[in-house]
Design a protein around this motif. Sequence first.
Motif, mmCIF file in Angstrom:
data_model
loop_
_atom_site.group_PDB
_atom_site.id
_atom_site.type_symbol
_atom_site.label_atom_id
_atom_site.label_comp_id
_atom_site.label_asym_id
_atom_site.label_seq_id
_atom_site.Cartn_x
_atom_site.Cartn_y
_atom_site.Cartn_z
ATOM 1 N N LEU A 25 87.780 33.560 -48.468
ATOM 2 C CA LEU A 25 87.851 33.164 -46.879
ATOM 3 C C LEU A 25 86.436 33.192 -46.137
ATOM 4 N N LYS A 26 86.107 32.413 -45.825
ATOM 5 C CA LYS A 26 84.932 32.456 -44.712
ATOM 6 C C LYS A 26 85.337 32.343 -43.352
ATOM 7 N N ARG A 27 84.855 33.313 -42.463
ATOM 8 C CA ARG A 27 85.490 33.461 -41.260
ATOM 9 C C ARG A 27 84.100 33.830 -40.284
ATOM 10 N N CYS A 28 84.429 33.522 -39.086
ATOM 11 C CA CYS A 28 83.496 33.797 -37.970
ATOM 12 C C CYS A 28 84.185 34.494 -36.859
ATOM 13 N N ARG A 29 84.183 35.897 -36.715
ATOM 14 C CA ARG A 29 85.036 36.640 -35.812
ATOM 15 C C ARG A 29 84.304 36.562 -34.518
ATOM 16 N N ILE A 30 84.831 35.900 -33.410
ATOM 17 C CA ILE A 30 84.133 35.811 -32.197
ATOM 18 C C ILE A 30 84.445 36.998 -31.261
ATOM 19 N N ALA A 31 85.520 37.608 -31.399
ATOM 20 C CA ALA A 31 86.141 38.775 -30.531
ATOM 21 C C ALA A 31 87.368 39.468 -31.137
ATOM 22 N N THR A 32 87.540 40.492 -30.743
ATOM 23 C CA THR A 32 88.830 41.378 -31.013
ATOM 24 C C THR A 32 89.495 41.627 -29.676
ATOM 25 N N LYS A 33 90.643 41.260 -29.550
ATOM 26 C CA LYS A 33 91.289 41.501 -28.151
ATOM 27 C C LYS A 33 92.557 42.200 -28.561
ATOM 28 N N ARG A 34 93.170 42.608 -27.624
ATOM 29 C CA ARG A 34 94.593 43.425 -27.654
ATOM 30 C C ARG A 34 95.560 42.521 -26.906
ATOM 31 N N ASN A 35 96.802 42.796 -27.492
ATOM 32 C CA ASN A 35 98.128 42.171 -27.158
ATOM 33 C C ASN A 35 99.054 43.816 -26.690
ATOM 34 N N MET A 92 121.424 45.232 -11.627
ATOM 35 C CA MET A 92 120.911 45.772 -12.318
ATOM 36 C C MET A 92 120.227 45.094 -13.622
ATOM 37 N N TRP A 93 119.014 45.390 -14.117
ATOM 38 C CA TRP A 93 118.433 44.318 -14.933
ATOM 39 C C TRP A 93 118.143 45.341 -16.347
ATOM 40 N N ASN A 94 118.779 44.642 -17.474
ATOM 41 C CA ASN A 94 118.428 45.179 -18.799
ATOM 42 C C ASN A 94 117.582 44.481 -19.829
ATOM 43 N N GLU A 95 116.870 45.211 -20.460
ATOM 44 C CA GLU A 95 115.848 44.515 -21.220
ATOM 45 C C GLU A 95 114.932 43.844 -20.750
ATOM 46 N N MET A 96 114.354 44.274 -19.713
ATOM 47 C CA MET A 96 113.170 43.544 -19.177
ATOM 48 C C MET A 96 112.121 43.729 -20.120
ATOM 49 N N SER A 97 111.212 42.868 -20.431
ATOM 50 C CA SER A 97 110.052 42.715 -21.522
ATOM 51 C C SER A 97 109.124 41.901 -21.083
ATOM 52 N N PHE A 98 107.958 42.040 -21.584
ATOM 53 C CA PHE A 98 106.753 40.884 -21.446
ATOM 54 C C PHE A 98 105.546 41.446 -22.058
ATOM 55 N N THR A 99 104.497 40.625 -22.553
ATOM 56 C CA THR A 99 103.388 41.129 -23.265
ATOM 57 C C THR A 99 102.213 40.628 -22.369
ATOM 58 N N LEU A 100 101.454 41.884 -22.595
ATOM 59 C CA LEU A 100 100.010 41.748 -21.604
ATOM 60 C C LEU A 100 98.948 41.088 -22.729
ATOM 61 N N THR A 101 98.315 40.333 -22.399
ATOM 62 C CA THR A 101 97.219 39.732 -23.321
ATOM 63 C C THR A 101 95.817 39.924 -22.764
ATOM 64 N N GLU A 102 95.187 40.589 -23.358
ATOM 65 C CA GLU A 102 93.706 40.932 -23.014
ATOM 66 C C GLU A 102 92.959 39.361 -22.698
ATOM 67 N N GLN A 103 92.026 39.395 -21.579
ATOM 68 C CA GLN A 103 91.430 38.367 -21.002
ATOM 69 C C GLN A 103 90.289 38.144 -22.242
#
Length: 103
Positions: A25-35, A92-103
């Motif tokens: 594998l040849k790869r060019c990593r341009i960034a590391t981000k968080r979710n 009432m709200w059950n199982e609220m969830s979401f994903t934050l994605t780094e800019q």
Amino acid sequence: PYLTNMVVTIQDIDMNAERTTDGNLKRCRIATKRNIDLSFKPLTQSESQIILSAITSLFFSVTYIDPQLGTTTKTFYVSDRSANSLALDTLMWNEMSFTLTEQ
């Protein structure tokens, strides 16, 4: 006090990743981000409003505990947010969830 689960994913962002003829594998990593995947306890209407109001901006700062960096602050955005109704008569709200994605 509302959070029940947090999963931090460290994601490499690649450009032009490809395999050579010998299988390497040849790869060019341009960034590391968080979710950050967040899940919450059953919430009242006012509690859900507090949480969702905190993430309404296009981008926002989040201070969290990162498994690699320790306590850190980064800029994130959110797209889909889900909340299942637990009881319509009591709002009432059950199982609220979401994903934050780094800019």
